[in-house]
Design a protein around this motif. Structure first.
Motif, PDB file in Angstrom:
ATOM      1  N   ALA A   5       7.662  40.351 -12.173  1.00 31.48           N
ATOM      2  CA  ALA A   5       8.621  40.625 -11.105  1.00 31.48           C
ATOM      3  C   ALA A   5       8.142  41.805 -10.274  1.00 31.48           C
ATOM      4  CB  ALA A   5       9.996  40.924 -11.686  1.00 31.48           C
ATOM      5  N   THR A   6       8.308  41.690  -8.970  1.00 30.06           N
ATOM      6  CA  THR A   6       8.097  42.827  -8.085  1.00 30.06           C
ATOM      7  C   THR A   6       9.454  43.204  -7.520  1.00 30.06           C
ATOM      8  OG1 THR A   6       7.623  41.373  -6.221  1.00 30.06           O
ATOM      9  CG2 THR A   6       5.735  42.162  -7.497  1.00 30.06           C
ATOM     10  N   VAL A   7       9.645  44.473  -7.268  1.00 34.46           N
ATOM     11  CA  VAL A   7      10.956  44.970  -6.835  1.00 34.46           C
ATOM     12  C   VAL A   7      10.787  45.742  -5.535  1.00 34.46           C
ATOM     13  CG1 VAL A   7      12.930  46.401  -7.487  1.00 34.46           C
ATOM     14  CG2 VAL A   7      11.733  45.065  -9.236  1.00 34.46           C
ATOM     15  N   TYR A  70      11.650  40.004  -7.094  1.00 35.35           N
ATOM     16  CA  TYR A  70      11.015  38.769  -6.637  1.00 35.35           C
ATOM     17  C   TYR A  70      10.144  38.174  -7.730  1.00 35.35           C
ATOM     18  CZ  TYR A  70      12.206  40.010  -1.823  1.00 35.35           C
ATOM     19  OH  TYR A  70      12.884  40.315  -0.669  1.00 35.35           O
ATOM     20  N   ARG A  71      10.122  36.869  -7.755  1.00 30.77           N
ATOM     21  CA  ARG A  71       9.132  36.089  -8.503  1.00 30.77           C
ATOM     22  C   ARG A  71       8.345  35.365  -7.423  1.00 30.77           C
ATOM     23  NH1 ARG A  71      11.768  31.793 -11.690  1.00 30.77           N
ATOM     24  NH2 ARG A  71      12.471  33.440 -13.077  1.00 30.77           N
ATOM     25  N   GLY A  72       7.122  35.803  -7.199  1.00 35.55           N
ATOM     26  CA  GLY A  72       6.379  35.288  -6.059  1.00 35.55           C
ATOM     27  C   GLY A  72       7.079  35.717  -4.787  1.00 35.55           C
ATOM     28  N   ALA A  73       7.346  34.753  -3.900  1.00 37.26           N
ATOM     29  CA  ALA A  73       7.994  35.060  -2.624  1.00 37.26           C
ATOM     30  C   ALA A  73       9.512  34.903  -2.673  1.00 37.26           C
ATOM     31  CB  ALA A  73       7.418  34.164  -1.535  1.00 37.26           C
ATOM     32  N   ALA A  75      13.343  35.780  -4.008  1.00 39.92           N
ATOM     33  CA  ALA A  75      14.203  36.780  -4.649  1.00 39.92           C
ATOM     34  C   ALA A  75      14.931  36.115  -5.811  1.00 39.92           C
ATOM     35  CB  ALA A  75      15.196  37.333  -3.651  1.00 39.92           C
ATOM     36  N   VAL A  76      14.880  36.751  -6.978  1.00 38.16           N
ATOM     37  CA  VAL A  76      15.527  36.201  -8.172  1.00 38.16           C
ATOM     38  C   VAL A  76      16.550  37.160  -8.768  1.00 38.16           C
ATOM     39  CG1 VAL A  76      13.629  34.649  -8.767  1.00 38.16           C
ATOM     40  CG2 VAL A  76      13.643  36.982  -9.686  1.00 38.16           C
ATOM     41  N   GLY A  77      16.614  38.395  -8.254  1.00 39.86           N
ATOM     42  CA  GLY A  77      17.568  39.355  -8.790  1.00 39.86           C
ATOM     43  C   GLY A  77      17.903  40.438  -7.790  1.00 39.86           C
ATOM     44  N   TRP A  78      19.068  41.023  -7.998  1.00 39.09           N
ATOM     45  CA  TRP A  78      19.596  42.055  -7.092  1.00 39.09           C
ATOM     46  C   TRP A  78      20.328  43.102  -7.913  1.00 39.09           C
ATOM     47  CZ3 TRP A  78      20.331  44.747  -2.836  1.00 39.09           C
ATOM     48  CH2 TRP A  78      21.557  45.354  -2.587  1.00 39.09           C
ATOM     49  N   VAL A  79      20.221  44.363  -7.487  1.00 37.41           N
ATOM     50  CA  VAL A  79      21.038  45.435  -8.035  1.00 37.41           C
ATOM     51  C   VAL A  79      21.462  46.336  -6.880  1.00 37.41           C
ATOM     52  CG1 VAL A  79      19.055  46.940  -8.590  1.00 37.41           C
ATOM     53  CG2 VAL A  79      21.244  47.272  -9.771  1.00 37.41           C
ATOM     54  N   GLN A  80      22.740  46.674  -6.850  1.00 33.65           N
ATOM     55  CA  GLN A  80      23.240  47.632  -5.872  1.00 33.65           C
ATOM     56  C   GLN A  80      23.199  49.007  -6.527  1.00 33.65           C
ATOM     57  OE1 GLN A  80      26.492  47.523  -2.654  1.00 33.65           O
ATOM     58  NE2 GLN A  80      27.623  47.762  -4.560  1.00 33.65           N
ATOM     59  N   VAL A  81      22.574  49.967  -5.856  1.00 39.23           N
ATOM     60  CA  VAL A  81      22.521  51.342  -6.345  1.00 39.23           C
ATOM     61  C   VAL A  81      22.657  52.258  -5.135  1.00 39.23           C
ATOM     62  CG1 VAL A  81      19.975  51.389  -6.365  1.00 39.23           C
ATOM     63  CG2 VAL A  81      21.271  53.012  -7.780  1.00 39.23           C
ATOM     64  N   LEU A 116      21.653  38.004 -10.912  1.00 42.75           N
ATOM     65  CA  LEU A 116      20.390  37.391 -11.303  1.00 42.75           C
ATOM     66  C   LEU A 116      20.523  35.885 -11.158  1.00 42.75           C
ATOM     67  CD1 LEU A 116      19.604  39.316 -14.624  1.00 42.75           C
ATOM     68  CD2 LEU A 116      19.055  39.967 -12.287  1.00 42.75           C
ATOM     69  N   ARG A 117      19.531  35.285 -10.532  1.00 39.43           N
ATOM     70  CA  ARG A 117      19.527  33.836 -10.428  1.00 39.43           C
ATOM     71  C   ARG A 117      19.548  33.262 -11.840  1.00 39.43           C
ATOM     72  NH1 ARG A 117      14.755  31.359  -6.941  1.00 39.43           N
ATOM     73  NH2 ARG A 117      13.816  31.073  -8.998  1.00 39.43           N
ATOM     74  N   LYS A 118      20.215  32.146 -12.010  1.00 41.50           N
ATOM     75  CA  LYS A 118      20.426  31.570 -13.342  1.00 41.50           C
ATOM     76  C   LYS A 118      19.130  31.431 -14.139  1.00 41.50           C
ATOM     77  CE  LYS A 118      23.923  28.625 -15.096  1.00 41.50           C
ATOM     78  NZ  LYS A 118      24.871  27.579 -14.825  1.00 41.50           N
TER      79      LYS A 118
END
Length: 191
Positions: A5-7, A70-73, A75-81, A116-118
């Motif tokens: 994963a890249t963030v 991201y997984r590749g191009a 987006a598979v996850g999000w966090v609000q901070v 997070l995407r399922k």
């Protein structure tokens, strides 16, 4: 999966990626991470579309209100901070209110929402996002990051994990400050 994963911070050019991610599940589609930002009356008066527009405006105004994984191009996850000052409803919630009550709401940040995407769940991505969110907050002057995650006692149902999972946050270095309910604790990470 987490090691691949890249963030990245959510900037206006990445907003379409957030839209695509939120379109994959019903939990986030109507919220747009606005729940903690508006009053209950404002929430009830809004809709998914008005919240999306309000959050798009928030992203455009900057600074980034969270991070996308991201997984590749894709987006598979999000966090609000964000600084606690940006999420007033979070500060009033029984499970999340600041401790001590007079905490500096600009220097203590809140890790308030995950999505997070399922197909990205149960792979350690929440821990990766939490770690990256803490590093991001620290780079922007946060003295601490707090969260009010759930400690599941049964399989989670419809979006209950949006506040974070306590065990994932523990792996990211969060410590329990105070137990608030049977299922929720205030947790803190300090740089």
């Amino acid at each position: 999966m987490p090691d691949t994963a890249t963030v990245h911070p959510l900037t206006p050019d990445r907003f379409p990626d957030l839209e695509a991610l939120f379109a994959t599940g019903g939990e986030a589609r109507d919220c747009w991470c606005m729940y903690w930002r508006v009053t209950p009356k404002g929430w009830d008066a809004g809709s998914g579309e008005t919240r999306r527009a309000a959050f798009r405006d928030r992203v455009a105004a900057g600074p980034p209100p969270g991070l996308l994984a991201y997984r590749g191009a894709e987006a598979v996850g999000w966090v609000q901070v964000t600084p606690r000052a940006e999420v007033p409803r979070f500060n009033r919630a029984r499970s999340a209110k600041p401790s001590p009550p007079d905490a500096d709401l600009n220097s203590v940040w809140a890790l308030s929402c995950f999505y997070l995407r399922k197909d990205a769940r149960r792979r350690g991505l929440m821990t990766v996002l939490a770690r990256e969110a803490c590093a991001f907050a620290a780079r922007h002057g946060a003295a601490a990051v707090e969260a009010a995650p759930i400690t599941p006692r049964r399989p989670l149902m419809w979006g209950e994990g949006y506040v974070g999972i306590a065990s994932a946050l523990e792996r990211a270095g969060f410590l329990v400050v105070e137990t608030r309910t049977d299922l929720r604790s205030l947790m803190r990470w300090v740089p």
